[in-house]
Design an enzyme around this catalytic site. Structure first.
Site, short mmCIF file in Angstrom:
data_model
loop_
_atom_site.label_atom_id
_atom_site.label_comp_id
_atom_site.label_asym_id
_atom_site.label_seq_id
_atom_site.Cartn_x
_atom_site.Cartn_y
_atom_site.Cartn_z
N ASP B 11 5.93 7.49 -6.01
CA ASP B 11 6.11 7.92 -4.60
C ASP B 11 7.30 8.83 -4.57
OD1 ASP B 11 4.04 6.55 -3.63
OD2 ASP B 11 5.40 4.84 -3.08
N ASP B 130 -7.22 4.19 1.73
CA ASP B 130 -6.60 3.07 1.87
C ASP B 130 -7.46 2.12 2.65
OD1 ASP B 130 -4.11 3.68 0.88
OD2 ASP B 130 -3.72 4.95 2.38
#
Lengths: 207, 251
Positions: B11, B130
């Protein structure tokens, strides 16, 4: 110095950096004058056969490419750049290729997932070929493609297996190709680029 | 035979890698190219970078990391986060990424997948989703998992592949960061619905988890963040383990 042909098909930096890492200096150019003078050419390519062929035609470089090969100078096609070396492709209808190698580009229809994406092992057919000088049997390289070049066996230097035997490295006289991306295949891919650098050096020293 | 890919996920916020997105008070940061090089040297088959920079303006500056990574690495890498338009995608690919991953932007505008696949090729358009199990279904969430949608994960996967997505990153939100194992049932369900490579994400905690996702889950790629960032085990250890259990990996 080998020239990486720029005909508006994406990012060529990684190919150039791959050679650089192995001590082979190259130039990225789409200038016909530069291409005509080159002692070795690299034809990269991503995306669709037809569109790439159109770009290449629009670039006006094809006659230079043909003269280059006729003069016996080495040419390396990478991924779609390798497929363009063949006679034709059935991707989105029928499209003629450069015809520098015999065979057709056909869809992968083995029932396995398409694209053939990821790391696959090389089965060396001509392990003593100069292009494979620094590559060992069974080493993994990175593939991304949905079509493959159906090649006469005598032109295949290495296969990879994915439902069908896919020509992974090909070569006929001074025309070479890799279906995988050497510039994305970690140290194994870089060693293949080094092999092409040696082929270039050999050409220079014999001419 | 095609090897299963081991894929560390990084990330990136404001151009720096941050470790552990669900924890408050992130302290641990690193340079994307430096950490990418380390994972590549350890045998990573591919890398995924998610830009979690808060604003679109700041992301433009943050994106300079893509060029640094491209200059450093000779393995493929994917970049996602905040890709809402064809121009966003083009910007990232031009900087040297091999694939772009679309998520919320594609849910809001599914044509983004089709346009990107036509322009850049299906092989570089990845759908990330997701999902959370709700009753008998898997619901798709957007905005980093904050906003529920009406989409069913299986149907969305099918639709995205029809539009041109060449690969799917399947992130099980309930598993994410929990290190309790990948969601095998989800992998099987999506795997049965589409014929593109699937990358399992969310839940890797033990070596056994990787094996389960590759064998029973039939995942083509296995993505993990925290176990690699925090040194629970190395990429080589994962590969040695999988190899010993008969899974084909690049070593």
């Amino acid at each position: 110095m080998p020239v990486i042909i720029d005909y508006d098909v994406g990012n060529l930096d990684s190919v150039q950096r791959g050679f650089q890492r192995m001590g082979v200096e190259t130039v990225v150019s789409g200038d016909p004058a530069v291409i005509a003078e080159a002692n070795a050419l690299i034809l990269p390519g991503v995306g669709a056969f037809k569109k790439a062929m159109e770009s290449l035609q629009a670039s006006g470089l094809i006659p230079h490419l043909m003269r280059h090969v006729e003069a016996g100078k080495p040419l390396l096609g990478i991924c779609l750049g390798m497929q363009l070396l063949y006679e034709d492709s059935t991707e989105f209808g029928h499209t003629a290729g450069l015809g520098l190698l015999k065979g057709s580009v056909k869809p992968l229809e083995s029932g396995l997932k398409v694209p053939h994406m990821g790391w696959n092992a090389l089965r060396l057919i001509q392990p003593d070929h100069p292009l494979l000088s620094y590559v060992n049997a069974g080493e993994y390289v990175y593939f991304v493609h949905s079509f493959y070049a159906d090649s006469p066996t005598e032109d295949v230097l290495a296969y990879t297996d994915y439902g069908v035997a896919i020509p992974a490295v090909v070569g006929r006289k001074n025309v070479y190709g890799t279906q995988f991306h050497p510039e994305k295949s970690a140290d194994v891919g870089l060693r293949l680029l080094k092999g092409f650098g040696v082929i270039h050096d050999d050409y220079l020293s014999s001419h | 035979m095609l090897a299963r890919r081991i894929i560390p996920c990084l990330d990136v916020r404001d151009g720096r890698v941050v470790k552990g997105r669900q924890f408050a008070g992130i302290k641990d940061v690193d340079d994307p190219a430096r950490l990418g090089r380390k994972y590549s040297d350890e045998g990573a088959d591919e890398l995924v970078f998610y830009d979690i920079t808060a604003s679109a303006e700041a992301r433009q500056i943050s994106m300079a990391f893509v060029e640094a990574v491209a200059a450093e690495l000779h393995i493929p890498f994917m970049v996602g986060g905040g890709i809402n338009t064809l121009a966003d995608a083009a910007n990232i690919l031009k900087r040297g990424a091999d694939k772009i991953s679309v998520n919320s932007g594609a849910v809001r505008n599914p044509n983004l997948i089709r346009e990107a696949a036509e322009k850049f090729g299906a092989q570089c358009v990845v759908l990330s989703m997701d999902v959370r199990k709700e009753g008998a279904h898997y619901r798709v969430y957007v905005d980093g998992g904050r906003t529920p949608t009406e989409l069913d994960a299986i149907n969305w996967a099918r639709q995205a592949v029809t539009l041109g997505a060449g690969e799917i990153v399947l992130n099980a939100m309930d598993q994410d960061g929990m290190t309790e194992g990948f969601d095998i049932a989800l992998l099987q369900a999506v795997g049965a619905a589409v014929n593109v490579p699937i990358i399992a994400s969310g839940g890797a905690g033990t070596l056994e988890h990787f094996y389960e996702a590759a064998s029973r889950g039939q995942a083509d790629g296995l993505l993990a963040a925290s176990v690699f960032h925090f040194g629970t085990f190395s990429i080589a250890e994962v590969k040695d383990y999988l190899h010993a259990r008969g899974v084909v990996v690049r070593r």
